[in-house]
Scaffold this motif. Structure first.
Motif: not given
Length: 572
Positions: A412-413, A420-421, A429-431, A558-560
């Motif tokens: 989750g963290e 966020r990035h 993001v918090q959800v 992009r995630v990587v």
């Protein structure tokens, strides 16, 4: 449908709604008291619909309780749960104590049938408390009978015996021979588990029941008593009498075509004959019991005769056959455990929907009183409580797959940092930070045998593992909360792959929701760095190298890119 019910159906619309529903409820009550009749469920449903249509809330409660009872008797537990849960919502702000008691008792019975034994016990306890408050002796005795059967199902024989003795006392005070006889037959079955076979109390109780049965034509109780007689006689070293009692029970069950009692009698005879050294004859009866339980689809009832067949085959030194039956027994046990876990998920999903319905009813009541602030507070409380329950379930699933439940929190963290990035709005993001923790909640439905297997999974086992995505999504489905809806998406899609080779739906590229793509990469990275029964923990550099190698294949490039940047810069 019997004539009196058909006449009532035809008269609907010709009589005032309240009068018609009252007559229909009385007809249903008489129908239930005489036993299940053809068309009784349809009539009970029609009665409930008519009461609902004309806003007859108190009569609707009675109709729904009747409907739930009949559906349970017709082996439709989930439909019964629906009807009884609707009644439960209506009863929340009602003074109909007797109907509340009936409702809790029926709900306890439904949960017992569904294997949710803690829920069953909780509802029986509430029903018993209400029956005592209302000084309803008959209802107390019925609930105590149900509680005793539940405790027996849990192998808590001494507690079950103590409970049924309370029921017995009430039936004696009420001078109800039929219910007393039925209760005593069940009590003797428990005494056979708890008392020495030579105990004089056991013999006295059996003699009393036989006296009752001489006055009553109750074939079910007579067969049950003959089974008890066979068990008692073999334990008191009277094999001829034990076999005679068992054969008489078998003849009666066959003559009256009572298949389930016949199957159980074959099992009892098998045990008796094996004890007397007649192994071949024992094997024949046990095999018949297995065939009949299979035809009846009594999965759990199959376990005991299968175990006995293994013992008999060992006695006969037919070890290869014994091994085959042992493997069948093991497979059946795994199937039962998996089915039970799946059923618990279905019950959990149902309870969530029920809580949502209760919440909506409560909100409607609050709105009518113009208490909007209380509405918001109550909504937040319910969502927080539900999220906490789901997080506990997710952690429980993770504990079954690793030595710690911290994996869900780390995912989750880290997912929140990546999101966020990538430019995701901070509120979302918090959800995601919370929703991502529920990504593997569906693993609660997977057998420990598969989760902890040290070697390579078979194709069938891998298919079972993959089903956790669908199970998790089903648990989280149809929620109104944005958080739970996002968790459902993640649970379903976090094993999809960028190149379209993932599961369960083979989504490709941006067909996969962004949240699922983020959790996919974060989950794999954390899993690689964690020790599992089937692998050692990887170093951070080795794990990051693997993630980089899978960019554009398993993972969104992009995630990587963001994930590598965060780790190599020391941000996460």
């Amino acid at each position: 449908m019997e004539t009196s019910l058909l006449e009532l159906v035809e008269s609907r619309g010709q009589i005032a709604p309240a009068d018609w529903v009252q007559s229909a409820l009385e007809a249903s009550r008489q129908s239930i008291s005489r036993g299940i009749t053809e068309g009784s469920v349809e009539f009970a449903r029609l009665t409930a619909d008519h009461a609902r249509e004309h806003h007859l809330s108190e009569q609707l409660v009675v109709a729904l309780n009747n409907l739930g009872h009949l559906l349970l008797l017709h082996d439709q537990p989930y439909d019964a749960l629906n009807a009884l849960s609707e009644a439960s919502i209506l009863l929340e702000h009602s003074n109909l104590l007797s109907e509340k008691t009936r409702n809790f008792n029926f709900l306890g019975a439904v949960y017992q049938v569904l294997g949710s034994l803690e829920n069953a016990h909780r509802h029986y306890e509430k029903a018993l408390e209400m029956a005592r408050s209302n000084q309803d002796q008959i209802m107390q005795a019925r609930i105590l009978n149900n509680m005793s059967l539940l405790l027996q199902q849990q192998k808590k024989f001494k507690d079950a015996l103590f409970t049924i003795q309370q029921s017995e006392q009430i039936w004696r005070e009420q001078n109800n021979p039929a219910m007393l006889c039925q209760t005593l037959v069940n009590k003797i079955g428990l005494e056979l588990e708890c008392l020495p076979p030579e105990d004089p109390a056991l013999a006295a109780h059996m003699q009393e029941v036989w006296q009752w049965l001489d006055l009553q034509d109750d074939i079910y109780q007579r067969i049950a008593m003959l089974q008890h007689e066979a068990v008692l006689r073999i334990r008191t070293h009277a094999p001829d009498q034990a076999i005679a009692a068992g054969m008489q029970a078998l003849e009666l069950s066959q003559a009256h075509q009572i298949t389930d009692l016949e199957a159980h009698t074959h099992m009892v005879l098998g045990e008796v004959l094996h004890t007397t050294g007649l192994a071949l004859e024992a094997l024949e009866h046990l095999q018949k019991a297995i065939v009949m339980f299979r035809e009846l689809d009594y999965q759990e009832s199959l376990l005991h005769p299968l175990k006995k067949v293994v013992d008999v085959l060992k006695t006969l030194r037919r070890f290869e056959e014994a091994l085959q039956h042992h493997e069948e027994l093991y497979q059946l046990d795994q199937e039962i455990r998996t089915a039970a876990a799946t059923q618990q998920l279905e019950i959990l999903a149902f309870q969530r929907k029920l809580e949502q319905s209760q919440h909506e009813a409560e909100l409607e009541r609050i709105r009518s009183e113009e208490l909007e602030q209380l509405v918001q507070e109550r909504t937040a409380e319910l969502e927080s409580a539900y999220l906490e329950m789901l997080e506990r379930l997710a952690i429980a699933a993770e504990f079954r797959d690793s030595d710690t439940g911290e994996h869900t929190v780390r995912v989750g963290e880290r997912a929140a940092e990546v999101a966020r990035h990538l430019g995701m709005p901070e509120e979302r993001v918090q959800v995601l930070r919370l929703a991502a923790r529920l990504h593997d909640v569906g693993k609660i439905a997977i057998s420990d045998t598969i989760l902890h297997k040290p070697g390579k999974l078979t194709d069938e086992e891998y298919t079972t593992i993959k089903a956790h995505t669908l199970a998790g999504a089903r648990m989280l489905s149809q929620a109104q909360s944005e958080l739970i809806r996002m968790a459902e998406t993640i649970a379903l899609t976090h094993h999809e792959k960028w190149d379209g080779t993932g599961y369960p739906n083979g989504l490709k590229g941006e067909e996969i929701p962004l949240e699922g793509r983020i959790v996919a990469a974060v989950d794999v990275l954390d899993a690689l760095m964690s020790e599992r029964p089937y692998k050692e923990a990887w170093t951070l550099e080795a794990a990051l190298h693997e993630i980089e190698m899978q960019s554009g294949k398993h993972f969104d490039p992009r995630v990587v890119q963001v994930l590598l940047m965060l780790h190599r810069s020391g941000t996460t």
